[in-house]
Design a protein around this motif. Structure first.
Motif, PDB file in Angstrom:
ATOM      1  N   GLN A   1       0.894  -1.116   0.061  1.00 37.33           N
ATOM      2  CA  GLN A   1       0.144   0.144   0.073  1.00 37.33           C
ATOM      3  C   GLN A   1       0.872   1.332  -0.125  1.00 37.33           C
ATOM      4  N   MET A   2       0.198   2.255  -0.401  1.00 36.36           N
ATOM      5  CA  MET A   2       0.896   3.656  -0.568  1.00 36.36           C
ATOM      6  C   MET A   2       0.025   4.606   0.135  1.00 36.36           C
ATOM      7  N   HIS A   3       0.256   5.355   1.121  1.00 34.41           N
ATOM      8  CA  HIS A   3      -0.931   6.283   1.682  1.00 34.41           C
ATOM      9  C   HIS A   3       0.018   7.596   1.522  1.00 34.41           C
ATOM     10  N   LEU A   4      -0.680   8.565   1.323  1.00 29.94           N
ATOM     11  CA  LEU A   4      -0.315  10.099   1.245  1.00 29.94           C
ATOM     12  C   LEU A   4       0.510  10.396   2.585  1.00 29.94           C
ATOM     13  N   ASN A   5       1.382  11.057   2.359  1.00 30.33           N
ATOM     14  CA  ASN A   5       2.275  11.635   3.627  1.00 30.33           C
ATOM     15  C   ASN A   5       1.746  13.009   3.793  1.00 30.33           C
ATOM     16  N   GLN A   6       2.030  13.758   4.494  1.00 32.66           N
ATOM     17  CA  GLN A   6       1.875  15.301   4.727  1.00 32.66           C
ATOM     18  C   GLN A   6       2.004  16.014   3.473  1.00 32.66           C
ATOM     19  N   ALA A   7       3.136  15.732   2.829  1.00 32.35           N
ATOM     20  CA  ALA A   7       3.390  16.678   1.418  1.00 32.35           C
ATOM     21  C   ALA A   7       2.426  16.128   0.518  1.00 32.35           C
ATOM     22  N   GLY A   8       2.217  14.997   0.340  1.00 30.51           N
ATOM     23  CA  GLY A   8       1.397  14.342  -0.712  1.00 30.51           C
ATOM     24  C   GLY A   8      -0.222  14.803  -0.322  1.00 30.51           C
ATOM     25  N   VAL A   9      -0.638  14.994   0.905  1.00 33.87           N
ATOM     26  CA  VAL A   9      -1.866  15.596   1.306  1.00 33.87           C
ATOM     27  C   VAL A   9      -1.777  17.247   0.728  1.00 33.87           C
TER      28      VAL A   9
END
Length: 65
Positions: free
Chosen positions: A54-62
């Motif tokens: 899985q890949m989850h958005l981190n803070q930069a991605g959000v």
């Protein structure tokens, strides 16, 4: 970055899975993975926290989304 890469990024963020996103976008998984890595390199920050499948958005991605 073009709209195609933006679409790829949003689909991976939506599915949290690069393989599933690739299937839905009708591209190969290595192509999609490379595009996401190139985007992260272009921006100079990782956008996802990667786990086994899985890949989850981190803070930069959000923020980028």
């Amino acid at each position: 970055m073009d709209t195609r890469v933006s679409r790829y990024f949003l689909k991976v963020a939506e599915t949290n899975n690069i393989t599933r996103a690739a299937e839905q976008l009708h591209v190969t998984q290595p192509t999609l993975s490379r595009q996401i890595m190139d985007l992260e390199e272009e921006l100079g920050v990782p956008l996802f926290d990667r786990q086994r499948r899985q890949m989850h958005l981190n803070q930069a991605g959000v923020l980028f989304r």
